[in-house]
Write a protein that holds these residues in place. Structure first.
Motif, PDB file in Angstrom:
ATOM      1  N   GLN A   1      -2.777  19.073 114.557  1.00 37.99           N
ATOM      2  CA  GLN A   1      -1.749  18.816 115.574  1.00 37.99           C
ATOM      3  C   GLN A   1      -0.408  19.417 115.157  1.00 37.99           C
ATOM      4  OE1 GLN A   1      -2.151  16.746 118.558  1.00 37.99           O
ATOM      5  NE2 GLN A   1      -4.247  17.320 118.055  1.00 37.99           N
TER       6      GLN A   1
ATOM      7  N   LYS B   1      10.647  13.653 122.876  1.00 38.77           N
ATOM      8  CA  LYS B   1       9.340  13.910 123.482  1.00 38.77           C
ATOM      9  C   LYS B   1       8.249  14.039 122.412  1.00 38.77           C
ATOM     10  CE  LYS B   1      10.378  12.930 127.301  1.00 38.77           C
ATOM     11  NZ  LYS B   1      10.033  11.520 127.419  1.00 38.77           N
TER      12      LYS B   1
ATOM     13  N   ARG C   1      -2.605  16.033 126.052  1.00 45.31           N
ATOM     14  CA  ARG C   1      -1.805  15.252 125.105  1.00 45.31           C
ATOM     15  C   ARG C   1      -2.684  14.439 124.161  1.00 45.31           C
ATOM     16  NH1 ARG C   1       1.235  10.018 127.169  1.00 45.31           N
ATOM     17  NH2 ARG C   1      -0.860   9.228 126.712  1.00 45.31           N
ATOM     18  N   ASP C   2      -3.698  13.770 124.725  1.00 40.45           N
ATOM     19  CA  ASP C   2      -4.467  12.816 123.920  1.00 40.45           C
ATOM     20  C   ASP C   2      -5.722  13.446 123.312  1.00 40.45           C
ATOM     21  OD1 ASP C   2      -2.571  11.087 124.816  1.00 40.45           O
ATOM     22  OD2 ASP C   2      -3.893   9.941 126.145  1.00 40.45           O
TER      23      ASP C   2
ATOM     24  N   ASP D   1       4.525  15.160 121.265  1.00 38.32           N
ATOM     25  CA  ASP D   1       3.601  16.208 121.719  1.00 38.32           C
ATOM     26  C   ASP D   1       2.166  15.718 121.866  1.00 38.32           C
ATOM     27  OD1 ASP D   1       5.782  17.814 121.488  1.00 38.32           O
ATOM     28  OD2 ASP D   1       5.294  18.469 119.444  1.00 38.32           O
ATOM     29  N   GLY D   2       1.758  14.781 121.010  1.00 36.37           N
ATOM     30  CA  GLY D   2       0.338  14.433 121.046  1.00 36.37           C
ATOM     31  C   GLY D   2       0.056  13.008 120.618  1.00 36.37           C
ATOM     32  N   CYS D   3      -1.125  12.514 121.050  1.00 36.44           N
ATOM     33  CA  CYS D   3      -1.589  11.190 120.630  1.00 36.44           C
ATOM     34  C   CYS D   3      -3.040  11.309 120.171  1.00 36.44           C
ATOM     35  CB  CYS D   3      -1.583  10.214 121.806  1.00 36.44           C
ATOM     36  SG  CYS D   3       0.029   9.813 122.430  1.00 36.44           S
TER      37      CYS D   3
END
Ligand code: COA
Ligand code: AMP
Length: 635
Positions: free
Chosen positions: A106, A191, A211-212, A193-195
């Motif tokens: 990531q 913000k 995103r996920d 960026d990712g989960c």
């Protein structure tokens, strides 16, 4: 055995550098410290400034390499879901390494931040260790906090990534996390960026495209690909984590923990303070979202080569008041660490301790209690029913390890009920009056620590050196202000009586009444408010709000009170346990306009109180008493 406490404490006091240099030998450094303390660095100095290391290596890899590969490292015992699972050190390494691969995919690298918002699942510990492996700074947010609290932490820590789960489970209800982290991400200015999302069988969630990432799928792929992720070398002074804790405003404080000093202090504490040997089973019944969970569920037991228990349940109701004894007997736990409130809950449901007799507790040696003042009644009950020493010890999120303890590993000292015993090496404790003069033994005052703080304590607040100075160091120059009031007796035992700020302790959870007031004041019909902590037989303290309504509000006060309760639950979270609101005509104040919260608290707790000399209108205190009595609030 005669206690070695005095001798060890004195040896630290004579030569702190030599003491910590010796303790540091228990750590596997990449390059060991040549300098132990640099008084000129940081806000008040830095420990092991020239050393390099990796915390994950010490907690995981070195045990795999050193003969503990097949020993169980982590037991997940989850009566709330009915699941149990063990991980050996070798399996722990495989999980952590694979997740570290997923995190680095990531685009997260050394020094970046990752927020971990997870229930008590093993993956929460894997996530912390995977971050440590990469030199990434984790920030765990307790699952009982609402979206707004998560958003505040996102804005302060500015993470690149959030590691989370589809749901948490509380008795009788499943808590969907997705609406919470979606709302927090939406609310935050920074913000994300990712989960990485762990799907739990109790309730899955839809993943947001782009995103996920699905935790299980990505980790499986990293394992199949045989991804190897080495431990990244960091400076001992680099941050391992930031843990937010309540301050005196709604803006939480980001307590920074470094890598080197933290390892040295935790490793030293395991045998010397907690009397636990490598290979034994240690259980801290807390949550990874709190400092106790960081230090004594994850890092200290693993650094020491112990087996740790990660328990997803409650002391009562999952399924009964015998759960703690079942876990101890089933896993061979030698030491349990929890908060007194858990014991008050158990005692409330099983006053005779009948459940205790149903389990074989022969491995169990010591019960440690901290997080709030341990009332002598509870300690005596536990001593009697469990027939082991019950140790009250005192610490704070800021210190990461006990400030005072009864160090069973050095030989136990006599127990004094109501006292969390004696200062640990590293802590030169003083009690000062408000003008900064030392008071004598037995006299109540501000409990402070002479600087420098020992290894493992916060070096500063995240991106906020000045806030660190003003919150902790400026009031008593040369000392760290604990914000606890107490005294030292003639034998050097500490007694910690109350906070000197607006922090209250609810079921062992630290909360700010000031933060709650900020939320209550947002209600459109509320003109003025005060929130105080009042005594509660089980939780120690619970918050109680007083509201004065705007002139001309014609609505039913009961409706407004319900909305205020809902507002706090929505903005801070269920953990605030904010359930009582009293509408009053006026708040008692001094002539200079300061709300007399202390007097209100005494009235609610039915304690003796004196009429404050500076009160503006004494009749208001009668109104407060009547309002509380009408609602049946207070003991
Ligand atoms: N996620 C979501 N909600 C949570 C939560 C979590 N991780 N943890 C607690 N909550 C909720 C509870 O369900 C409860 O909700 P409710 O108002 O709908 O009943 C609320 O937050 C208050 O929780 P808590 O104060 O923990 O009260 P409780 O009645 O659920 O449990 C104890 C009381 C004493 C059993 C429990 O607090 C406990 O075991 N504490 C001791 C151990 C501990 O965690 N100590 C912390 C530091 S060592
Ligand atoms: P936390 O940061 O959540 O660990 O909370 C720290 C605060 O909890 C301390 O400043 C004390 O007010 C209180 N506390 C923790 N342990 C004890 C104890 N053993 N006795 C009295 N108060 C305690």
């Amino acid at each position: 055995m005669a206690s070695r406490y005095r001798e060890v404490y004195d040896s630290w006091k004579r030569n702190p550098d030599a003491f910590w240099a010796e303790a540091a030998k228990a750590i596997d450094w990449v390059s060991p410290p040549e300098q132990i303390f640099d008084a000129a660095a940081g806000v008040y100095g830095r420990w092991f400034p020239d050393a390099t290391c990796n915390t994950c290596f010490n907690a995981v890899d070195r045990h795999v390499e050193g003969g503990r590969a097949d020993q169980i490292a982590l037991i997940h015992d989850s009566p709330i879901t009915g699941r149990k699972k063990n991980f050996t050190f070798a399996q722990l390494k495989a999980e952590v390494e694979a997740l570290a691969a997923v995190i680095s995919d990531q685009d997260v690298t050394k020094g970046d931040r990752v927020i971990i918002y997870m229930p008590m699942v093993p993956e929460a510990a894997f996530a912390m260790l995977a971050c440590a492996r990469l030199g990434v700074v984790h920030s765990v947010v307790f699952g009982g906090f609402a979206a707004k609290e998560l958003a505040t932490r996102i804005d302060d820590a500015q993470p690149k990534l959030i590691i989370t789960a589809s749901c948490g489970i509380e008795p009788g209800r499943v808590i969907a996390y997705k609406p919470l982290f979606d709302a927090a991400i939406e609310m935050a200015r920074h913000k994300v960026d990712g989960c990485i999302v762990l799907q739990r069988p109790e309730q899955q969630c839809e993943l947001t495209e782009g995103r996920d990432v699905d935790y299980a799928g990505a980790v499986e792929a990293a394992k199949s690909a045989g991804r190897e992720i080495p431990c990244v070398t960091v400076k001992a002074t680099d941050p391992l984590y930031v843990l937010y804790t309540s301050g005196t405003t709604g803006q939480p404080k980001g307590v920074v923990r470094d890598n080197g000093g933290h390892m040295v202090m935790l490793k030293w504490s395991m045998d010397n303070q907690f009397g636990v040997a490598p290979g034994e089973v240690f259980w801290a019944a807390s949550d990874v979202g709190w400092v106790v969970g960081h230090s004594y569920i994850v890092y200290a037991p693993l650094l020491h080569g112990c087996t740790t228990v990660l328990f997803e349940g409650k002391p009562v109701g999952t399924p009964d008041a015998g759960t703690f004894w079942r876990v101890i007997s089933e896993h061979g736990v030698v030491a349990l660490f929890t908060a007194p409130t858990a014991f008050r809950a158990i005692k409330g449901q099983d006053p005779q301790g009948e459940f205790v007799g149903r389990y074989d507790l022969s491995t169990f040696r010591t019960l440690f209690l901290a997080g709030e003042r341990a009332d002598p009644e509870t300690i005596k009950w536990a001593e009697q029913k469990l027939e082991v020493p019950v140790i009250d010890h005192w610490w704070q999120t800021e210190t990461g390890a006990p400030i005072s303890n009864n160090p069973v590993g050095l030989g136990m000292l006599p127990v004094k009920y109501g006292s969390p015993a004696v200062p640990m090496p590293g802590y030169d404790m003083r009690v000062l009056d408000d003008a900064g003069h030392e008071v004598g033994h037995g006299k109540l005052g501000n409990v402070v620590v002479k600087l420098p703080l020992p290894p493992g304590c916060l070096p500063t607040l995240w991106n906020a050196d000045q806030r660190f100075r003003s919150a902790y160091l400026e009031e008593f120059p040369g000392y760290y202000k604990t914000a606890d009031a107490g005294y030292v007796d003639d034998d050097g035992y500490l007694f910690i009586m109350a906070r000197t700020d607006d922090i209250i302790n609810v079921a062992g959870h630290r909360l700010s009444t000031g933060g709650m007031e900020e939320v209550v004041a947002e209600h459109p019909d509320v003109a003025e408010c005060a929130v105080i902590g009042i005594a509660d037989a089980m939780k120690g303290q619970v918050p109680c709000g007083f509201v004065v309504l705007n002139a001309g509000v014609a609505r039913e006060p009961a409706d407004i009170e319900r909305e205020v309760v809902a507002l706090v639950r929505d903005k801070i979270g269920p953990v605030a346990a904010f359930k009582s609101v009293v509408t009053v005509k006026r708040l008692p104040k001094t002539r200079s306009g300061k709300i007399l919260r202390g007097t209100m608290q005494k009235i609610a707790d039915k304690e003796a109180w004196n009429m404050p000399a500076t009160i503006d209108d004494p009749a208001i205190l009668d109104e407060i008493t009547t309002a509380l009595n009408d609602k049946g609030i207070g003991i």
